[in-house]
Enzyme design. Sequence first.
Site, short mmCIF file in Angstrom:
data_model
loop_
_atom_site.label_atom_id
_atom_site.label_comp_id
_atom_site.label_asym_id
_atom_site.label_seq_id
_atom_site.Cartn_x
_atom_site.Cartn_y
_atom_site.Cartn_z
CB VAL A 110 -7.14 -1.52 0.02
CG1 VAL A 110 -8.26 -0.87 0.83
CG2 VAL A 110 -6.30 -0.46 -0.66
N GLY B 210 -2.81 -9.92 8.45
CA GLY B 210 -2.44 -11.30 8.81
C GLY B 210 -1.96 -12.02 7.56
CE LYS C 27 -0.14 -1.83 3.75
NZ LYS C 27 -0.16 -2.49 5.00
N GLY D 59 0.48 -8.61 20.21
CA GLY D 59 0.92 -8.69 18.82
C GLY D 59 -0.01 -7.98 17.84
CB ILE E 275 -11.92 -7.07 2.65
CG1 ILE E 275 -11.98 -7.38 4.14
CG2 ILE E 275 -13.27 -6.62 2.12
CD1 ILE E 275 -12.37 -6.18 5.01
CD GLU F 270 4.38 -3.74 13.08
OE1 GLU F 270 5.51 -4.07 13.45
OE2 GLU F 270 3.75 -4.31 12.16
CE LYS G 35 -4.14 -0.93 5.15
NZ LYS G 35 -4.44 -1.41 6.50
#
Length: 442
Positions: free
Chosen positions: A142, A319, A115, A202, A146, A205, A220
């Site tokens: 983005v 993820g 991105k 987690g 999804i 960051e 995005k």
Amino acid sequence: MNDVQGNSSEPSVMRIGVLGCGNVGAALVDLVRTQADTVEQRTGIRLEVARVAVRNMSAPRDVEIDDGILTRDASAVVNDASIDLVVEAIGGIEPARGLILDALKNGKPVITANKELLANCGAELYAAAELAERDLLFEAAVAGGIPIMRALRESLHGEPITRVIGIINGTTNFILTKMTDAVLAGGAGDYAATLAEAQALGYAERDPTADVEGYDAGAKAAIIATVAFGVKVVAGDVYHEGISRVSGAEISIADRLGYCIKLLGIIEREPESGDVSVRVHPTMVPKQHPLASVRDSYNAVFVEGGFVGSLMFFGRGAGGAPTASAVFGDVVDAAINLRRGTHGSLGDLHEARVLAIDETSAEYLLSLDVADQPGVLHAVTGVFASHNVSIRAAEQEGNGPDARLVFITHSAQEAAVQATVRELGTLDVVRNVGGLIRVIGD
Ligand code: NDP
Ligand code: HSE
């Protein structure tokens, strides 16, 4: 090139060069192996991971990679004539940008999840893909898993889209959800403590700046604007405000008034002028709005069109596995297109005026800690009136030293609201001007 024309009864073998084998690259390698047979049965194309470029050859990997496939030389991968298509999963601007340009120049379709790169150099890369007559696909860039890019590029290609609003950063949605849960359970909903919890789990960051200050969502949002409206918008055009100043007190006020607070990317086009507005900021969302139900680290994108009405796309925005799923869909598409000798296109991107935040309009929540004495409401509302900001709802909470006035405005221009805030801060009877939070309607 391998037999990619589909002229024989043998499957066309497509050799994939994967650049980067971290969260996304490793999950993609795994997914290609898992799904290769299914894809072959459905398309007649045999996908193979032929090369994987990394920075550190001896680092442990989440997938096993056979000897001879792993390399430190990403440039050799994009220049290897036996590689049919390239997946860029390195991230950042360089060397990703140069590698993608070289791959396209060499006639290889490219799939990227990057991105940051697209939001800064997208126009150059889309033009290079057009010139090379090859796909440059970026579904994963983005909202991770999804399929919103494909929906905007294809299904909604002819739709007069008016607005796209999205929860497009999972880290901040996780933090705001936990802060809200704490406030509703009678706790403080402290931002710093919740961020620390998100880091320990987690979800954030160690350096959370890109997520919590809205840079990631801003990138995005720029890509969504480009694809939804066919205009050139870069990351630098996007106004962004993060969640680090959202307090438990604001969440509590919002809750009492029937709202929750979400970090939204808001992408709008004015139908007459064609001007666009692209911004990211904490927003009060009515509890009955579908976006209000999107909790934890989930993402959702809400699209409003003149004909289609409202659509919502929901799922995992990050993820390795969800992101690799989106990358893999693009790989299959690009492989099919390559075999057919076709490619997708974003079409011509136009210049458009991107409104400064001062020029945008919204409803606003404003809370003021005030002296509890006669005439205060009159003095305060006089300031709103002098800047032509109309009040939709007002209430006092607390008394004496705890007196707080809470206002929601009708739709007003940001510049006028900011001027109102500045002048309110000069009144003797106003002890503190609290958070200014924009509100979206149902
Ligand atoms: P990681 O940091 O986990 O992986 C990056 C990989 O790139 C590593 O394997 C690294 O090698 C490799 N690499 C770095 N520099 C070079 C180089 N010069 N040559 C070859 N390889 C190199 O990143 P992610 O997998 O998390 O992200 C990849 C992309 O996907 C980014 O653009 C990110 O924004 C995007 N993305 C990620 C999501 C996620 O949930 N992680 C979600 C959506 C998009 P080594 O392992 O040896 O260090
Ligand atoms: N850090 C991002 C998020 C995922 O929290 O949504 C990658 O875009």
